[in-house]
Design a protein around this motif. Structure first.
Motif, short mmCIF file in Angstrom:
data_model
loop_
_atom_site.label_atom_id
_atom_site.label_comp_id
_atom_site.label_asym_id
_atom_site.label_seq_id
_atom_site.Cartn_x
_atom_site.Cartn_y
_atom_site.Cartn_z
N THR A 1 0.82 -1.22 0.00
CA THR A 1 0.00 0.00 0.00
C THR A 1 0.85 1.27 0.00
O THR A 1 0.33 2.36 0.19
N PHE B 1 -7.47 -1.53 2.26
CA PHE B 1 -8.27 -0.37 1.85
C PHE B 1 -7.70 0.90 2.49
O PHE B 1 -7.36 0.93 3.66
N ARG B 2 -7.62 2.00 1.66
CA ARG B 2 -7.06 3.26 2.17
C ARG B 2 -7.97 4.45 1.90
O ARG B 2 -7.57 5.60 2.05
N SER B 3 -9.17 4.19 1.46
CA SER B 3 -10.16 5.24 1.20
C SER B 3 -9.74 6.18 0.08
O SER B 3 -10.12 7.36 0.07
N GLU C 1 -10.83 3.52 -4.88
CA GLU C 1 -11.25 2.45 -3.98
C GLU C 1 -12.68 2.69 -3.50
O GLU C 1 -13.49 1.75 -3.45
N ILE D 1 -14.41 -4.72 4.85
CA ILE D 1 -13.38 -3.72 4.59
C ILE D 1 -12.33 -3.81 5.70
O ILE D 1 -12.66 -3.69 6.88
N THR E 1 -8.73 -1.99 6.61
CA THR E 1 -7.83 -0.91 6.20
C THR E 1 -6.39 -1.25 6.58
O THR E 1 -6.13 -2.05 7.48
N LEU F 1 -4.50 1.32 7.53
CA LEU F 1 -4.16 2.60 8.14
C LEU F 1 -4.03 2.45 9.65
O LEU F 1 -4.81 1.76 10.29
N ASN G 1 -9.30 6.05 10.19
CA ASN G 1 -10.20 4.89 10.21
C ASN G 1 -11.61 5.30 10.58
O ASN G 1 -12.59 4.78 10.04
N ILE H 1 -13.38 6.86 7.61
CA ILE H 1 -13.83 5.84 6.67
C ILE H 1 -15.10 5.19 7.18
O ILE H 1 -16.07 4.96 6.44
N THR I 1 -9.27 -3.00 11.06
CA THR I 1 -7.97 -2.49 10.65
C THR I 1 -6.90 -3.45 11.11
O THR I 1 -6.99 -4.03 12.20
#
Length: 474
Positions: A341, A371-373, A377, A396, A398, A400, A406, A409, A429
């Motif tokens: 990522t 996932f990183r928003s 994505e 989902i 993340t 992060l 977070n 998101i 996460t």
């Protein structure tokens, strides 16, 4: 005062029920132990002294610690090599169902001894051979010629310093599971092809080609008409030639990428050729650190039987995803995992011209890991939620570490419109695995927030580092 129940309890305690079991059953129990532990049971009683000599499994392991001398002896004053020879000399001349030899770290074993041990097992109707030769060998162990004509062998796993030098005639009529790990050497270009083509009952195949060995550059020709499970781990798709493997139902393909930049033009075609060879696959995992971006301009084949697809890609190498959705009309489970990522994040998602059939009638779960928003994505998540009519779970996870990121998101996701009113949204996460959130949308369209363990909500995720041993007995 001693009661009758106390008397009975004492009586039963004095009875050794295990020792009264028949020899065949006791030997079966001992077969699950390393041979050294099996031999150690001789101290239990005279009843146990001869049993280890009738165990059909030989399991030898020599793992030395870094601070242990190469010539270090075991507690009974016997070296590993001496112990193996003693076992061979004293055991009964019965069939050898399984032979396992495992050397690690600083083990020092003469390759000639290893060949002799293998030859003995082959001559006693060996069914399963596992070699983990990762020790301090003077040279690779070249398997004996008798090995290549083993009619009883069903399972073969080779790892480490092993040299395959196939003769002109190779015969494995009952081999079903074949695992060729890192470090395996092939004497010539034709050796691998002979090994596969002469295994007419092969069902599970795992092949690792060493990316560090830059001198190895020949095709691994795979022709296996009844193969069901295929696992490929190598440098790039140009190392493999798949023929007559249309019965594969589960495939895992991990390719590290290109050797030279001038090969980009043909790489996409190479990937598509590999995929076309397995049209009936039901479960497919693809991991390309480089290369998917070179294939998205091609039309990929139809995968009418595909039920589970897992794409493991770098930051922006999933342009094939829209085409996979269009080419897999019966897809039920989709996993997208970003394994890196930290790289560039140009747009990767483009909506298909028409809503794929799998979204309107079959897709039940979608998991996005890493996932990183980012905008593309979010667009993908919105598209899946808005078009997947029978979706039950959107997961989902993340990559992060920042709590506020977070949380932002988490605030966005429940507001996305969704087509399936029974869809459950799971959020977690990787930096806080002990906490996960589950949001469920009911007919009232009001999301409910549930706290739970990530072990529960992420239970449906495929394992991150799946071992080939799990499904095949290897």
């Amino acid at each position: 005062m001693t009661t009758e129940s106390d008397t009975k309890r004492k009586k039963y305690a004095e009875v050794d029920r295990i020792s009264n079991l028949p020899d065949l059953l006791l030997c079966h129990i001992l077969s699950f132990l390393p041979t050294k532990q099996s031999v150690a049971t001789t101290i239990l009683s005279t009843r146990w002294k001869p049993l280890w000599t009738m165990v059909p499994v030989l399991d030898f392991e020599d793992i030395k610690r870094q601070n242990q001398d190469d010539a270090a002896e075991s507690n009974d004053g016997m070296t590993f090599t001496h112990f193996v020879w003693r076992v061979y000399a004293l055991r009964k001349p019965i069939h050898v169902k399984k032979l396992k030899l495992q050397f690690h770290n600083r083990s020092v074993v003469d390759p000639i001894y290893v060949r002799t041990w293998i030859s003995y097992a082959i001559g006693h109707h060996l069914e399963e051979l596992r070699l983990y030769l990762l020790g301090n060998l003077s040279q690779p162990v070249e398997l004996p010629q008798s090995f290549y004509n083993s009619e009883s062998l069903k399972v073969l796993r080779l790892d480490g310093e092993v040299l395959l030098n196939c003769p002109s005639f190779v015969h494995f009529p009952n081999l079903e599971h074949l695992f060729l790990g890192f470090g395996i050497k092939y004497a010539n270009d034709d050796c691998f092809r002979r090994l596969i083509s002469c295994s007419s009952h092969l069902k599970n195949l795992f092949v690792f080609s060493d990316p560090k060995d830059k001198n190895v550059r020949f095709k691994l020709d795979i022709n296996a008409p009844i193969l069901k499970y295929l696992f490929l781990w190598g440098r790039d798709c140009q190392d493999y030639l798949l023929e007559n493997v249309t019965n594969v139902v589960k495939a895992y393909v991990y390719l590290l990428g290109l050797r030279h930049n001038d090969e980009h033009e043909n790489y996409g075609h190479c990937i598509l050729k590999l995929l076309r060879a397995i049209p009936n696959v039901k479960t497919l995992t693809l991991h390309f650190t480089k290369g998917l971006s070179f294939a998205f301009t091609y039309d990929i084949p139809k995968f009418n039987n595909l039920r589970l697809l897992e794409l493991r890609v770098s930051c922006c190498e999933w342009q094939l995803l829209p085409k996979f959705l269009e080419s897999a009309p019966n897809l039920e489970n989709l996993f997208l995992k970003k394994v890196n990522t930290e790289g560039p994040h140009e747009s990767c998602w483009t909506e298909p011209p028409h809503v794929p059939k799998c979204l309107t009638s079959h897709l039940q779960s979608f998991y996005f890991l890493g996932f990183r928003s980012l905008d593309h994505e979010l667009e993908l998540v919105k598209y899946i939620l808005n078009n997947a009519k029978v979706l039950k779970t959107m997961g989902i996870q993340t990559g992060l570490s920042d709590f506020e990121e977070n949380f932002l998101i988490l605030k966005k996701l429940p507001g996305f419109p969704r087509c399936s009113l029974t869809c459950r949204l799971e959020f977690s996460t990787v930096y806080s695995p002990s906490l996960s959130l589950s949001l469920t949308v009911s007919d009232s369209s009001q999301p409910s927030l549930l706290l739970g363990s990530s072990k529960e909500t992420m239970a449906q995720y495929p394992p991150s580092n799946r071992s080939p041993d799990t499904k095949s007995g290897l």
